[in-house]
Design a protein around this motif. Structure first.
Motif, PDB file in Angstrom:
ATOM      1  N   ALA A 149     -49.044 -20.997  -0.168  1.00 44.21           N
ATOM      2  CA  ALA A 149     -47.653 -20.565  -0.260  1.00 44.21           C
ATOM      3  C   ALA A 149     -47.591 -19.200  -0.947  1.00 44.21           C
ATOM      4  CB  ALA A 149     -46.848 -21.596  -1.042  1.00 44.21           C
ATOM      5  N   PRO A 150     -46.511 -18.461  -0.779  1.00 49.20           N
ATOM      6  CA  PRO A 150     -46.380 -17.156  -1.445  1.00 49.20           C
ATOM      7  C   PRO A 150     -46.506 -17.304  -2.960  1.00 49.20           C
ATOM      8  CG  PRO A 150     -44.680 -17.452   0.222  1.00 49.20           C
ATOM      9  CD  PRO A 150     -45.368 -18.760   0.085  1.00 49.20           C
ATOM     10  N   ARG A 151     -46.988 -16.260  -3.586  1.00 50.08           N
ATOM     11  CA  ARG A 151     -47.190 -16.283  -5.031  1.00 50.08           C
ATOM     12  C   ARG A 151     -45.835 -16.245  -5.764  1.00 50.08           C
ATOM     13  NH1 ARG A 151     -51.219 -14.106  -8.701  1.00 50.08           N
ATOM     14  NH2 ARG A 151     -52.470 -13.574  -6.871  1.00 50.08           N
ATOM     15  N   PRO A 152     -45.654 -17.111  -6.761  1.00 51.14           N
ATOM     16  CA  PRO A 152     -44.426 -17.041  -7.571  1.00 51.14           C
ATOM     17  C   PRO A 152     -44.405 -15.742  -8.388  1.00 51.14           C
ATOM     18  CG  PRO A 152     -45.527 -19.155  -7.817  1.00 51.14           C
ATOM     19  CD  PRO A 152     -46.490 -18.262  -7.120  1.00 51.14           C
ATOM     20  N   THR A 153     -43.244 -15.141  -8.518  1.00 53.80           N
ATOM     21  CA  THR A 153     -43.085 -13.908  -9.284  1.00 53.80           C
ATOM     22  C   THR A 153     -41.850 -14.022 -10.180  1.00 53.80           C
ATOM     23  OG1 THR A 153     -41.823 -12.910  -7.477  1.00 53.80           O
ATOM     24  CG2 THR A 153     -44.185 -12.487  -7.517  1.00 53.80           C
ATOM     25  N   ASP A 154     -41.770 -13.097 -11.140  1.00 54.99           N
ATOM     26  CA  ASP A 154     -40.596 -13.060 -12.012  1.00 54.99           C
ATOM     27  C   ASP A 154     -39.472 -12.290 -11.335  1.00 54.99           C
ATOM     28  OD1 ASP A 154     -41.275 -10.394 -12.206  1.00 54.99           O
ATOM     29  OD2 ASP A 154     -42.160 -10.580 -14.217  1.00 54.99           O
ATOM     30  N   ASP A 155     -38.390 -12.045 -12.098  1.00 59.96           N
ATOM     31  CA  ASP A 155     -37.235 -11.370 -11.526  1.00 59.96           C
ATOM     32  C   ASP A 155     -37.541  -9.939 -11.103  1.00 59.96           C
ATOM     33  OD1 ASP A 155     -35.806 -13.652 -11.966  1.00 59.96           O
ATOM     34  OD2 ASP A 155     -34.957 -12.983 -13.891  1.00 59.96           O
ATOM     35  N   SER A 156     -38.575  -9.369 -11.689  1.00 58.56           N
ATOM     36  CA  SER A 156     -38.951  -7.997 -11.337  1.00 58.56           C
ATOM     37  C   SER A 156     -39.962  -7.940 -10.215  1.00 58.56           C
ATOM     38  CB  SER A 156     -39.512  -7.278 -12.577  1.00 58.56           C
ATOM     39  OG  SER A 156     -38.553  -7.244 -13.619  1.00 58.56           O
ATOM     40  N   GLY A 157     -40.375  -9.099  -9.720  1.00 58.34           N
ATOM     41  CA  GLY A 157     -41.349  -9.133  -8.637  1.00 58.34           C
ATOM     42  C   GLY A 157     -42.783  -9.087  -9.092  1.00 58.34           C
ATOM     43  N   ASN A 158     -43.022  -9.283 -10.407  1.00 58.69           N
ATOM     44  CA  ASN A 158     -44.386  -9.259 -10.930  1.00 58.69           C
ATOM     45  C   ASN A 158     -44.977 -10.664 -10.948  1.00 58.69           C
ATOM     46  OD1 ASN A 158     -44.283  -6.438 -11.521  1.00 58.69           O
ATOM     47  ND2 ASN A 158     -43.106  -6.905 -13.378  1.00 58.69           N
ATOM     48  N   SER A 159     -46.309 -10.726 -10.856  1.00 55.42           N
ATOM     49  CA  SER A 159     -47.001 -12.005 -10.874  1.00 55.42           C
ATOM     50  C   SER A 159     -46.807 -12.698 -12.212  1.00 55.42           C
ATOM     51  CB  SER A 159     -48.490 -11.802 -10.615  1.00 55.42           C
ATOM     52  OG  SER A 159     -49.203 -13.008 -10.769  1.00 55.42           O
ATOM     53  N   LEU A 160     -46.679 -14.024 -12.168  1.00 58.69           N
ATOM     54  CA  LEU A 160     -46.511 -14.815 -13.386  1.00 58.69           C
ATOM     55  C   LEU A 160     -47.830 -15.112 -14.075  1.00 58.69           C
ATOM     56  CD1 LEU A 160     -43.794 -17.326 -12.137  1.00 58.69           C
ATOM     57  CD2 LEU A 160     -43.473 -15.256 -13.511  1.00 58.69           C
ATOM     58  N   GLY A 161     -48.940 -14.767 -13.477  1.00 53.81           N
ATOM     59  CA  GLY A 161     -50.246 -15.007 -14.077  1.00 53.81           C
ATOM     60  C   GLY A 161     -51.268 -15.340 -13.018  1.00 53.81           C
ATOM     61  N   ALA A 165     -49.759 -21.478  -9.685  1.00 56.50           N
ATOM     62  CA  ALA A 165     -49.764 -22.017  -8.315  1.00 56.50           C
ATOM     63  C   ALA A 165     -51.166 -22.242  -7.774  1.00 56.50           C
ATOM     64  CB  ALA A 165     -48.972 -21.113  -7.367  1.00 56.50           C
ATOM     65  N   THR A 166     -52.154 -22.449  -8.673  1.00 54.81           N
ATOM     66  CA  THR A 166     -53.512 -22.814  -8.277  1.00 54.81           C
ATOM     67  C   THR A 166     -53.912 -24.071  -9.042  1.00 54.81           C
ATOM     68  OG1 THR A 166     -54.709 -21.602 -10.018  1.00 54.81           O
ATOM     69  CG2 THR A 166     -54.020 -20.338  -8.062  1.00 54.81           C
ATOM     70  N   PRO A 167     -54.938 -24.792  -8.596  1.00 53.18           N
ATOM     71  CA  PRO A 167     -55.387 -25.971  -9.354  1.00 53.18           C
ATOM     72  C   PRO A 167     -55.805 -25.641 -10.776  1.00 53.18           C
ATOM     73  CG  PRO A 167     -56.296 -26.004  -7.140  1.00 53.18           C
ATOM     74  CD  PRO A 167     -55.639 -24.665  -7.306  1.00 53.18           C
ATOM     75  N   ALA A 168     -56.303 -24.404 -11.010  1.00 55.55           N
ATOM     76  CA  ALA A 168     -56.768 -24.030 -12.338  1.00 55.55           C
ATOM     77  C   ALA A 168     -55.637 -23.866 -13.333  1.00 55.55           C
ATOM     78  CB  ALA A 168     -57.573 -22.740 -12.252  1.00 55.55           C
ATOM     79  N   GLU A 169     -54.381 -23.897 -12.881  1.00 51.19           N
ATOM     80  CA  GLU A 169     -53.252 -23.758 -13.785  1.00 51.19           C
ATOM     81  C   GLU A 169     -53.253 -24.880 -14.827  1.00 51.19           C
ATOM     82  OE1 GLU A 169     -48.399 -22.984 -13.510  1.00 51.19           O
ATOM     83  OE2 GLU A 169     -49.518 -23.732 -11.763  1.00 51.19           O
ATOM     84  N   ALA A 170     -53.778 -26.043 -14.455  1.00 52.47           N
ATOM     85  CA  ALA A 170     -53.789 -27.186 -15.378  1.00 52.47           C
ATOM     86  C   ALA A 170     -55.100 -27.304 -16.147  1.00 52.47           C
ATOM     87  CB  ALA A 170     -53.542 -28.478 -14.596  1.00 52.47           C
ATOM     88  N   TYR A 171     -56.045 -26.371 -15.964  1.00 49.66           N
ATOM     89  CA  TYR A 171     -57.332 -26.467 -16.657  1.00 49.66           C
ATOM     90  C   TYR A 171     -57.205 -25.961 -18.089  1.00 49.66           C
ATOM     91  CZ  TYR A 171     -59.646 -27.246 -12.143  1.00 49.66           C
ATOM     92  OH  TYR A 171     -60.045 -27.753 -10.944  1.00 49.66           O
ATOM     93  N   ALA A 172     -58.134 -26.436 -18.925  1.00 48.32           N
ATOM     94  CA  ALA A 172     -58.175 -25.972 -20.314  1.00 48.32           C
ATOM     95  C   ALA A 172     -58.793 -24.581 -20.386  1.00 48.32           C
ATOM     96  CB  ALA A 172     -58.981 -26.952 -21.168  1.00 48.32           C
ATOM     97  N   GLU A 173     -58.498 -23.880 -21.468  1.00 49.21           N
ATOM     98  CA  GLU A 173     -58.980 -22.518 -21.637  1.00 49.21           C
ATOM     99  C   GLU A 173     -60.249 -22.492 -22.478  1.00 49.21           C
ATOM    100  OE1 GLU A 173     -55.877 -20.248 -23.391  1.00 49.21           O
ATOM    101  OE2 GLU A 173     -54.559 -20.369 -21.637  1.00 49.21           O
ATOM    102  N   TYR A 304     -50.653 -10.397  -3.155  1.00 47.43           N
ATOM    103  CA  TYR A 304     -51.637 -11.298  -2.570  1.00 47.43           C
ATOM    104  C   TYR A 304     -51.219 -12.754  -2.783  1.00 47.43           C
ATOM    105  CZ  TYR A 304     -54.512  -7.077  -2.670  1.00 47.43           C
ATOM    106  OH  TYR A 304     -54.978  -5.811  -2.486  1.00 47.43           O
ATOM    107  N   PRO A 305     -51.840 -13.676  -2.056  1.00 55.88           N
ATOM    108  CA  PRO A 305     -51.548 -15.104  -2.263  1.00 55.88           C
ATOM    109  C   PRO A 305     -52.029 -15.568  -3.631  1.00 55.88           C
ATOM    110  CG  PRO A 305     -52.605 -14.729  -0.144  1.00 55.88           C
ATOM    111  CD  PRO A 305     -52.731 -13.458  -0.911  1.00 55.88           C
ATOM    112  N   PRO A 306     -51.570 -16.724  -4.103  1.00 55.74           N
ATOM    113  CA  PRO A 306     -52.044 -17.244  -5.391  1.00 55.74           C
ATOM    114  C   PRO A 306     -53.556 -17.427  -5.388  1.00 55.74           C
ATOM    115  CG  PRO A 306     -50.117 -18.464  -4.639  1.00 55.74           C
ATOM    116  CD  PRO A 306     -50.530 -17.581  -3.505  1.00 55.74           C
ATOM    117  N   GLY A 307     -54.174 -17.073  -6.515  1.00 56.66           N
ATOM    118  CA  GLY A 307     -55.609 -17.246  -6.658  1.00 56.66           C
ATOM    119  C   GLY A 307     -56.442 -16.136  -6.073  1.00 56.66           C
TER     120      GLY A 307
END
Length: 391
Positions: A149-161, A165-173, A304-307
Motif C-alpha cells: 500500500a502507499p506509504r503513510p505520510t504526515d500533513d506535509s507529505g513527509n514519511s512518518l519513519g 507500515a512494515t512488519p518491523a514497526e512492531a520489532y524491538a530496537e 517510495y513504497p513502505p520499507g
C-alpha cells in the motif's frame, strides 16, 4: 431393360397379306420394342385392306397398339396435386445462408483470429522487453506478494519513519530485541553454565549485528567473544566476505548509508540443548533465529513504497559451547558451528563482498520488487534456513 419373354407378334394388319395368299415368312426373334414416341405411320391407301389373319386375332398382346387421337391424355397424379408453400425454419435459413456465404465467413473469421494472435504476440513481446529493461523478474516467484500500500505520510507529505507500515514497526530496537530464554540444567551443564553460555551468544549477536564498530568494519569486539582457537577461521571468513551469516558490515561507500537517527530493529528466538560434538566433546548447542532490519537514509523516502529504505536480513546460526573438562583452555568458549542467511532489498555487488548496502534505487518500479527477492517471506514464521536467493 431385359428382353421380354413374349414371342414375336405377327405384323400389323395394315401390312398383313391377303388371307388367300401364302403364309408370311417367319419374322426374326424380337429384340427391344421400338420406341413409342408417336403413332405409327399411316398405311399406304393403295395397299389392300382385309380382315386380320387368324394368327393375329388369337394374339394376346398387340405390341404396337397405341392410343387413338380421341382418347384423353392422362397426367400423372403428382402433377395434378396443388403446390404447397413450405416456410423455412430458423435452422434451415441458417444452413442456406452458410451454404451461400460459408467460405467468405470462414475466411473472415480466420483472418480475425490471425490478427488477434499477432496483436497478442506483439503486446506480449513488448511487455517482455520492458520487463527485461527494468530488471524485473520474467516469471512469477515463489512467495511473491501483491504490491504494498502507499506509504503513510504526515500533513506535509513527509514519511512518518522507515519502519512505518512494515512488519518491523512492531520489532524491538537494538539490543533490547535479543532476549535469551530462562536457563536450566541440561545434560552435564548446570543452570549457571547454561546461563553463561546464553549470555555469550547474546553478546556475540549484539557485537556482530548491532554494534557500530562491526557495522563500520571493525570485528574485534565480536572476535573477543569467541574461543581463542576459533578466531582465526572467523577472520578468514571476514576477509573472504563469507560473514553475512553471523556478522553485518556496511559498505564504506554505501550511498545512502545507515540512517543515523534510527536504530536497527530485530526479533528472534534462542533455543538450546545438550549434544555431543566432533571427537566426543560434550557441548551446549544454542540455535538463534533472528530477523535484523537495517534502515538506510534514503532521500525522499515518501516517494517510495513502505520499507523501500530497509535491508532485511534473516539468519539461523548454531553456536557450540564445549564442556570445559573436554577441551584444553584454548578451546574453551564460544564456537560458531554453522550459519545460514537470507537478505532482502540488498545490493548484490555489496553482498558478494560481505557488506550490506541498499539495492540500487533506479526506477521507482524496482523498489516494489526488492533485489534479491527471497523465495519466501523473510518476515514469516515459517521461514527455514536456506529459504533465500543468492546473487
Amino acid at each position: 431393360m431385359p428382353h421380354s419373354p413374349i414371342p414375336a407378334d405377327p405384323r400389323p394388319a395394315a401390312d398383313a397379306p391377303s388371307p388367300t395368299g401364302p403364309p408370311p415368312p417367319a419374322d426374326p426373334p424380337a429384340t427391344d420394342p421400338p420406341p413409342a414416341a408417336g403413332p405409327p405411320p399411316a398405311a399406304d391407301p393403295s395397299s389392300a385392306v382385309g380382315p386380320p389373319s387368324p394368327e393375329a386375332a388369337e394374339s394376346p398382346l398387340d405390341r404396337y397398339a397405341v392410343a387413338t387421337a380421341d382418347e384423353p391424355v392422362r397426367i400423372p397424379s403428382w402433377m395434378r396435386e396443388p403446390e404447397v408453400e413450405h416456410e423455412l425454419t430458423r435452422s434451415e435459413r441458417l444452413r442456406l445462408r452458410w451454404g451461400r456465404h460459408g467460405g467468405t465467413l470462414l475466411g473472415a473469421v480466420g483472418a480475425l483470429l490471425v490478427l488477434v494472435l499477432v496483436g497478442g504476440l506483439a503486446l506480449g513481446g513488448f511487455g517482455l522487453v520492458q520487463r527485461v529493461h527494468d530488471g524485473a523478474p520474467l516469471l512469477p516467484q515463489r512467495g511473491a506478494t501483491s504490491p504494498p500500500a502507499p506509504r503513510p505520510t504526515d500533513d506535509s507529505g513527509n514519511s512518518l519513519g522507515p519502519f512505518v507500515a512494515t512488519p518491523a514497526e512492531a520489532y524491538a530496537e537494538g539490543a533490547a530485541a535479543v532476549v535469551p530464554p530462562a536457563a536450566r540444567t541440561t545434560g552435564p551443564f548446570t543452570a549457571k553454565q547454561v546461563a553463561d553460555g546464553l549470555a555469550k551468544v547474546r553478546r556475540a549477536l549484539v557485537e556482530g549485528r548491532l554494534q557500530s564498530r562491526m557495522l563500520d568494519g571493525d570485528p574485534d569486539g565480536f572476535l573477543a567473544v569467541l574461543a581463542p582457537q576459533s578466531r582465526d577461521s572467523v577472520r578468514r571468513d571476514l576477509a573472504a566476505g563469507a560473514n553475512l551469516g553471523f556478522a553485518s558490515r556496511v559498505a564504506d561507500k554505501a550511498d545512502p548509508g545507515l540512517d543515523p537517527d534510527e536504530e536497527v530493529r530485530a526479533r528472534g528466538t534462542m533455543t538450546y540443548r545438550s549434544t555431543t560434538a566432533e571427537g566426543g566433546v560434550r557441548a551446549l548447542e544454542i540455535t538463534t533465529r533472528f530477523v535484523w532490519v537495517y534502515p538506510f537514509d534514503l532521500w525522499r523516502p515518501q516517494a517510495y513504497p513502505p520499507g523501500a529504505e530497509l535491508v532485511t536480513l534473516r539468519d539461523e546460526a548454531v553456536w557450540l559451547l564445549p564442556y570445559p573438562d573436554d577441551v584444553d583452555p584454548g578451546g574453551r568458549g564460544l564456537w560458531l558451528s554453522s550459519a545460514r542467511v537470507t537478505l532482502q532489498n540488498a545490493s548484490c555487488p555489496a553482498m558478494e563482498r560481505g557488506f550490506l548496502a541498499l539495492a540500487e534505487a533506479e526506477p521507482l518500479r524496482r523498489r516494489t520488487a526488492p533485489v534479491p527477492t527471497p523465495t519466501s517471506d523473510v518476515y514469516d514464521e515459517s521461514w527455514r534456513a536456506g529459504d533465500g536467493e543468492e546473487c
